[in-house]
Every structure is written in structure tokens, then in C-alpha cells.
Design an enzyme around this catalytic site. Sequence first.
Site, mmCIF file in Angstrom:
data_model
loop_
_atom_site.group_PDB
_atom_site.id
_atom_site.type_symbol
_atom_site.label_atom_id
_atom_site.label_comp_id
_atom_site.label_asym_id
_atom_site.label_seq_id
_atom_site.Cartn_x
_atom_site.Cartn_y
_atom_site.Cartn_z
ATOM 1 N N SER A 142 0.839 -1.371 0.013
ATOM 2 C CA SER A 142 -0.021 0.007 0.184
ATOM 3 C C SER A 142 0.871 1.129 0.051
ATOM 4 O O SER A 142 1.781 1.534 -0.783
ATOM 5 C CB SER A 142 -0.821 0.055 1.232
ATOM 6 O OG SER A 142 -1.796 0.883 1.107
ATOM 7 N N HIS A 192 -8.738 1.733 -1.307
ATOM 8 C CA HIS A 192 -8.381 0.684 -2.449
ATOM 9 C C HIS A 192 -9.522 0.399 -2.677
ATOM 10 O O HIS A 192 -9.693 -0.903 -2.964
ATOM 11 C CB HIS A 192 -7.365 -0.376 -1.662
ATOM 12 C CG HIS A 192 -5.884 -0.039 -1.442
ATOM 13 N ND1 HIS A 192 -5.158 0.225 -2.424
ATOM 14 C CD2 HIS A 192 -5.305 0.065 -0.245
ATOM 15 C CE1 HIS A 192 -3.908 0.529 -1.748
ATOM 16 N NE2 HIS A 192 -3.906 0.356 -0.506
#
Length: 244
Positions: free
Chosen positions: A32, A139
Site C-alpha cells: 500500500s 483501495h
Amino acid sequence: AITQPAVFTHSVAALKILKDRGLYADFVAGHSVGELAALVAAGVMSLEDGFQLVRARSQAMQSAAEGQAGTMAAILGMDDEAVVELCDAVQGLVSPANFNCPGQVVISGEIEAVQKAMVQAKNRGAKRAIELSVGGAFHSALMQPAVEILAKILETIEFSEAQISVVPNVTAKPTRDPVQLKQLLVQQVISPVHWTASMQHLIAKGLDRALEIGPGNTLQGLMRRIDRKLAISGAGTLEAIESL
């Protein structure tokens, strides 16, 4: 694998120390937001630009979260494909966000849709479904406003060809192409983190040793669930890095 942007300096220092001792990293990857640290470590962008980007990315995603309420949940004990099918079957916006390791997938989306998916996951045989304490649906498509902001900021930052191959979250395939890496960094905000596939791809290429740089051992734990045969270690402080 680099977990946090706060370890930019550690990631760069670690690679320099290893290189000085005749040891070279074949790949870097970050989970991430950690992908930003991986890009700095690979020489794609400067340390200063890395800090600027993590600040801008965080602010953009926070703004998107305030504009559209969302949440995330960890689904444990279900195959990746089963979680994808689960999300497709639930009414509302919910999708896979992190494919962390076999049997651990994080989903993200609208609060009601995520909560429905949690119930359905248990009905479909999941061992556990745990709502995460987060401030937004990261996300997922709810982060689209952040994409537009981040893309504009990235236009002002120069990316160089990576000195070490980077494994982006979106594709799980190594690349050194600065244009592709910049595009994928934007796309990552609304796309799942394909961590399992990233590590499996490297293992297939012959990876037999992995080092997690930064505080904690989260990625070491995930890697052990992906492949217990690998030699895995961590370095959470500069002192630990120097003693490798």
C-alpha cells in the site's frame, strides 16, 4: 518489503549498507503506502519527493473518506476467488482491497455493503470477519477523488528508471519503467494490493530470502503464510540494519 513511509531513510540506508558489503537486493516492494518507500529505495524518486507524495496522498485519501463514508473488514479463512465472488454477490459497493496472504483478504467499500459482506462471509464458511478501525474505504472506488488529486501532483514530480526492480501492488510484476510506475501509483489508490501474487511471483523467480525494513513484523508474518521455506528476517531500526 517496506511497510511504512516513515522508514524512507531506513530503506535507503539499508540498501546502501548491504551494497557496501557486497550484498544486493534483487527487488523491492511496499504494501500500500509502503510502495512509496520502495520507489525511493529503488532510486525512482528523491527522498524529499517521497515525503511530499506521502503527505499529499494521505491528505487526498482523507478528503475522499470525508466525502463518502466507508469502511474495511478482514475476511479470514476464505480463498481469494471466494472473496471476489462474495463481493460481487453483495448489493452495494464493496470489493477486495488487500490480498495479503492465503486465507486473509481485506474488503473495502460502503459501510452497509461491507457489513452485509461480513455476514455473508460467515455464512459461506469464513473463519472470521473483522471490521477494521479505519477512517475510510481505502483501495476501493470510493477513493476516486484522491486519484485525481494525486495524478496532478505526480505531474510535478520527476520519476527516474528504477535502479532495482520494483514490484507494484497493482500488477504484482516487477518493472523498472518510470512511466509505468507513476501510472500504477495513481491506480493503486482505487485498486487492490496484490501482495500474495507479488510474493509468489518473486518466489517463482527464485527468491529465497526476504528482508522487512521498518518497525513491526507484519510482512514477515504474511510471507511465512505464503511460503514457510523462505529465510525471512526484519530490521526495524538503523542499529538493526547496521548489524545485519
